[in-house]
Write a protein that holds these residues in place. Structure first.
Motif, PDB file in Angstrom:
ATOM      1  N   VAL A   1     -20.642  18.125  50.560  1.00  0.00           N
ATOM      2  CA  VAL A   1     -21.443  17.125  50.728  1.00  0.00           C
ATOM      3  C   VAL A   1     -21.821  15.858  49.777  1.00  0.00           C
ATOM      4  O   VAL A   1     -21.536  14.317  49.767  1.00  0.00           O
ATOM      5  N   PRO A   2     -21.557  16.610  47.902  1.00  0.00           N
ATOM      6  CA  PRO A   2     -21.240  15.139  46.914  1.00  0.00           C
ATOM      7  C   PRO A   2     -20.150  15.387  47.752  1.00  0.00           C
ATOM      8  O   PRO A   2     -19.789  13.322  47.423  1.00  0.00           O
ATOM      9  N   ALA A   3     -18.752  14.874  48.031  1.00  0.00           N
ATOM     10  CA  ALA A   3     -17.243  14.760  47.962  1.00  0.00           C
ATOM     11  C   ALA A   3     -17.668  13.250  49.101  1.00  0.00           C
ATOM     12  O   ALA A   3     -17.062  12.383  48.836  1.00  0.00           O
ATOM     13  N   GLY A   4     -18.523  13.890  50.378  1.00  0.00           N
ATOM     14  CA  GLY A   4     -19.201  13.186  51.916  1.00  0.00           C
ATOM     15  C   GLY A   4     -19.740  11.583  50.478  1.00  0.00           C
ATOM     16  O   GLY A   4     -20.166  10.873  51.362  1.00  0.00           O
ATOM     17  N   VAL A   5     -20.263  12.220  49.768  1.00  0.00           N
ATOM     18  CA  VAL A   5     -21.495  11.409  49.448  1.00  0.00           C
ATOM     19  C   VAL A   5     -20.562  10.199  47.927  1.00  0.00           C
ATOM     20  O   VAL A   5     -20.765   8.996  48.874  1.00  0.00           O
ATOM     21  N   ALA A   6     -19.513  10.504  47.720  1.00  0.00           N
ATOM     22  CA  ALA A   6     -18.750  10.046  47.316  1.00  0.00           C
ATOM     23  C   ALA A   6     -18.086   9.290  47.676  1.00  0.00           C
ATOM     24  O   ALA A   6     -18.383   7.744  46.857  1.00  0.00           O
ATOM     25  N   ALA A   7     -17.403   9.129  48.461  1.00  0.00           N
ATOM     26  CA  ALA A   7     -16.929   8.075  49.411  1.00  0.00           C
ATOM     27  C   ALA A   7     -17.216   7.333  49.547  1.00  0.00           C
ATOM     28  O   ALA A   7     -17.052   5.956  49.969  1.00  0.00           O
ATOM     29  N   LEU A   8     -19.181   7.553  50.108  1.00  0.00           N
ATOM     30  CA  LEU A   8     -19.762   7.046  51.322  1.00  0.00           C
ATOM     31  C   LEU A   8     -19.619   5.301  49.846  1.00  0.00           C
ATOM     32  O   LEU A   8     -20.632   4.086  50.698  1.00  0.00           O
TER      33      LEU A   8
END
Length: 455
Positions: A423-430
């Protein structure tokens, strides 16, 4: 006689990377290297502290977190100071501070005194890193800015890894204080070289209307073939004289900087949650899954190794294509790696070695987020921008360092924790993707420079 106008940015871009600039890179690398060594030192002396002082692991927790909090507050305060007084002054003072406080830590007599000394050490460590990054970025040509800044930044991970080798060599024979003694003496020696060799940022000097001869003396060390007689130095940035008296922190949200600042903070915060959770709790999770201590250490080490390799690869890529594409793709890849780790048993060591290495490779984008910040902010408040990205991100490290233990104590299984890390990885990418799209269509307003405003 007419004055010659020399654009400092064009000068740096059009001249080869000189021996003088390599000296700056080496000195900044040493600062970051020692920063990494001192930051990691507590992890290697904790067992000796527990044995000598007869304290529990829980009692040692404040000592372990004190430097992390100091790092955050040091970064938040150092940037604005550097944008007012100069990068070199802050780097030298902070290096002396964390060296002296590490020596004081070696003489600590109680947990309370050690906690205090480590917190103040963290203030110095947190101040040194962002300003070394900023100063280095302001001396490299645009075409090589990412890769050269990345090479300097690698000193942090190399220093952290070196702490383990130094600890294994001195702690068994001379005790835990010996590691802190070494960690205190090295920055004090380094500070002497910084005082006599490290220059102030030439971009900062131009923005602060420093005497032309002082700027010329520095630029002659980069290229002696240029005639600086009767020269006026400028930058392709607008400098509002009123901005010099306003808060550099306020500038992070002025001139269309606000969204970019928030997205950089969010990205680095989320990235450090992943880094500290994996490095802090992966060994425990693997040991509980039946993996030996040695194998668990090797797998975790592969994450850091992959991160170092990823730093260099992505630094090379960012000099050749959009940094937004590189970083957002890498964070998305790290999310996929976390999901893959979750769906493979932790005791499948061979598979986990490969997946964890790939996850570390993808997380090399964490350093590139900082490099992106050096390119996003203008000289007048670049140190503040970089230091606040690092400072706010440190709180993500605090969350990551504690999150794994909290989730495990509440009965979460390792695969659930790694799924959560996606989840934090996806948030960072976004977040990086949003920043890239927004500033593609609404770039920061940087009007043509007025020579008189910087003269």
């Amino acid at each position: 006689m007419n004055k010659k106008i020399i654009d400092v940015e064009n000068f740096l871009d059009n001249n080869r990377f000189s021996a003088f600039q390599w000296k700056i890179l080496v000195l900044c690398f040493l600062v970051v290297f020692i920063d990494g060594l001192d930051t990691a030192a507590m992890g290697y002396i904790a067992p000796s502290l527990i044995a000598e002082w007869q304290v529990s692991k829980a009692a040692l927790a404040p000592v372990m977190s004190a430097a992390l909090l100091g790092l955050a507050f040091g970064a938040l305060t150092a940037g604005p100071l550097a944008d007012v007084f100069g990068r070199k002054k802050v780097i030298v003072i902070s290096t002396v501070l964390f060296g002296a406080m590490t020596l004081a830590s070696a003489a600590a007599w109680s947990l309370g005194s050690l906690t205090f000394f480590r917190f103040v050490t963290g203030l110095g460590l947190g101040a040194a890193l962002p300003n070394a990054v900023t100063l280095m970025s302001e001396y490299v040509p645009h075409r090589r800015r990412s890769i050269l800044s990345t090479l300097m930044f690698c000193g942090l991970s190399i220093g952290s890894a070196s702490a383990g080798f130094v600890a294994s060599a001195v702690v068994p024979s001379y005790g835990w204080r010996s590691l802190l003694f070494i960690g205190g003496v090295l920055p004090l020696i380094c500070a002497l070289f910084l005082v006599f060799i490290l220059p102030e940022s030439v971009r900062f000097l131009v923005c602060r209307n420093a005497p032309a001869e002082r700027i010329a003396r520095i630029l002659r060390k980069i290229s002696s073939s240029v005639d600086f007689t009767n020269a006026t130095f400028v930058l392709p940035e607008s400098v509002n004289p009123q901005s010099r008296t306003s808060s550099p922190v306020f500038a992070l949200f002025a001139n269309n900087n606000g969204l970019g600042t928030l997205m950089l903070w969010l990205t680095y915060f989320m990235g450090l949650i992943i880094v500290y959770t994996v490095t802090g709790w992966l060994p425990t999770m693997m040991i509980e899954a039946g993996v030996s201590v040695t194998q668990a250490a090797v797998v975790t080490g592969l994450f850091l190794t992959g991160s170092t390799v990823g730093n260099i690869v992505m630094g090379w890529l960012m000099d050749r294509m959009s940094g937004y594409v590189v970083i957002s793709t890498a964070y998305a890849a790290s999310a996929l790696c976390m999901i893959a780790i979750a769906f493979h048993p932790l005791n499948d060591v061979m598979m986990q070695q490969m997946l964890v290495f790939l996850a570390g490779l993808a997380m090399g984008c964490q350093v590139q987020t900082v490099i992106l910040a050096t390119q996003f902010y203008r000289t007048q408040y670049r140190a503040t921008g970089v230091s606040w990205v690092l400072g706010v991100g440190r709180f993500g490290g605090v969350v990551g360092a504690s999150m794994g233990g909290i989730l495990l104590s509440r009965g979460w299984q390792p695969h659930e924790i790694f799924l959560a890390l996606a989840v934090p990885a996806g948030v960072a990418a976004l977040a990086i993707c949003i920043k890239g799209v927004y500033y593609t269509f609404r770039p920061n307003p940087v009007p043509a420079v007025n020579a008189e405003s910087l003269g």
